[in-house]
Write a protein that holds these residues in place. Structure first.
Motif, PDB file in Angstrom:
ATOM      1  N   ASP A  83       0.855  -1.184   0.000  1.00 54.05           N
ATOM      2  CA  ASP A  83       0.000   0.000   0.000  1.00 54.05           C
ATOM      3  C   ASP A  83       0.893   1.235   0.000  1.00 54.05           C
ATOM      4  O   ASP A  83       1.829   1.328   0.802  1.00 54.05           O
TER       5      ASP A  83
ATOM      6  N   LYS B  17      -3.586   6.327   2.785  1.00 54.01           N
ATOM      7  CA  LYS B  17      -3.448   5.496   1.588  1.00 54.01           C
ATOM      8  C   LYS B  17      -3.864   6.240   0.329  1.00 54.01           C
ATOM      9  O   LYS B  17      -4.969   6.755   0.227  1.00 54.01           O
TER      10      LYS B  17
ATOM     11  N   GLY C 138      -3.469   1.347  -3.880  1.00 52.74           N
ATOM     12  CA  GLY C 138      -3.418  -0.068  -3.553  1.00 52.74           C
ATOM     13  C   GLY C 138      -2.927  -0.852  -4.755  1.00 52.74           C
ATOM     14  O   GLY C 138      -3.128  -0.429  -5.898  1.00 52.74           O
TER      15      GLY C 138
END
Length: 267
Positions: free
Chosen positions: A120, A127, A130
């Motif tokens: 990640d 974040k 991904g």
């Protein structure tokens, strides 16, 4: 590395990516770029790239799915055929995370960009991307989804971020091209050197890995939770966790969720 790419239609918006891909396919919409590329891979060469800015049924680890508003994220998948020895396969998703972190950092120089193990990509602890690597008939398809123009209101969870939420405008072509080049170079080095240490990959990944030196919780398939401090990466890319003086190496395939202490799950 290939020097030619398809340059018709929408590919004209991605000249850098077309120059480094064996073939570039740009689609207006895709349920899943990984799945779509898998369906086209019969005659596809190493470093064939498929991308879109509207993925309607993206997939992550553990078959998690999500959708994003059209134009708010870049979804890119890369076909890899020139692979390292089987005992180094664990480094492929890590190399992808590192390559994307480098690509994102190049456009966000004033922010902390790194990798939460295994892949990640985080910016200032949140974040932004991904990554999912999948085996495909002797090859590997690496897919990545980068939050680009998604507003703060559109982000799925408070632990996510985007270029727009950070007040930045993403250069989609540069992200994609830098990602492909970085991933390809890491694998070229790994194949030539024979192992991650000789290729310098473990040192480079440890420098990008935000999990190291911090408390982590790893939820294991049997329902137990491993708590401890992430202290390093094993020779095969597994995360080494020190739990009450006992060191355990955790494989990416065995982890339900690993998070930095205090974070909430990112999916």
């Amino acid at each position: 590395m290939a020097t030619e790419g398809e340059r018709s239609g929408a590919t004209d918006d991605y000249p850098r990516t077309a120059a480094v891909a064996a073939r570039l396919v740009v689609v207006a919409q895709s349920p899943s770029t990984n799945a779509q590329l898998r369906g086209q891979m019969a005659d596809a060469a190493h470093l064939t790239v498929l991308l879109t800015t509207h993925q309607t049924a993206g997939r992550g680890r553990l078959d998690r799915t999500w959708t994003t508003p059209a134009g708010s994220a870049l979804a890119i998948s890369v076909l890899l055929r020139d692979l390292p020895a089987a005992d180094s396969y664990g480094w492929i998703p890590l190399a992808a995370g590192m390559a994307m972190a480098d690509a994102v950092a190049a456009q966000l120089p004033d922010h902390e960009v790194g990798v939460k193990w295994p892949n990640d990509v985080l910016v200032d602890g949140r974040k932004i991307c991904g990554i999912l690597a999948e085996g495909a008939d002797g090859a590997v398809i690496v897919g990545a989804g980068v939050n680009t123009a998604m507003t703060s209101e559109q982000l799925p969870v408070e632990t996510a971020t985007s270029f727009a939420a950070l007040g930045a405008v993403a250069d989609f072509d540069r992200i994609a091209a830098d990602f492909v080049v970085g991933l390809d170079q890491a694998l070229v080095n790994l194949v030539a050197a024979g192992d991650a240490d000789s290729a310098g990959l473990r040192v480079a990944m440890e420098a990008r890995c935000l999990s190291l030196g911090r408390p982590v919780e790893v939820s294991l398939p049997d329902g137990s939770v491993l708590r401890g401090t992430a202290v390093g990466l094993a020779a095969d890319g597994r995360l080494i966790v020190d739990s009450d003086g006992e060191r355990r190496a955790v494989a990416a395939g065995d982890v339900v969720h690993a998070r930095l202490s205090g974070d909430r799950p990112s999916h």
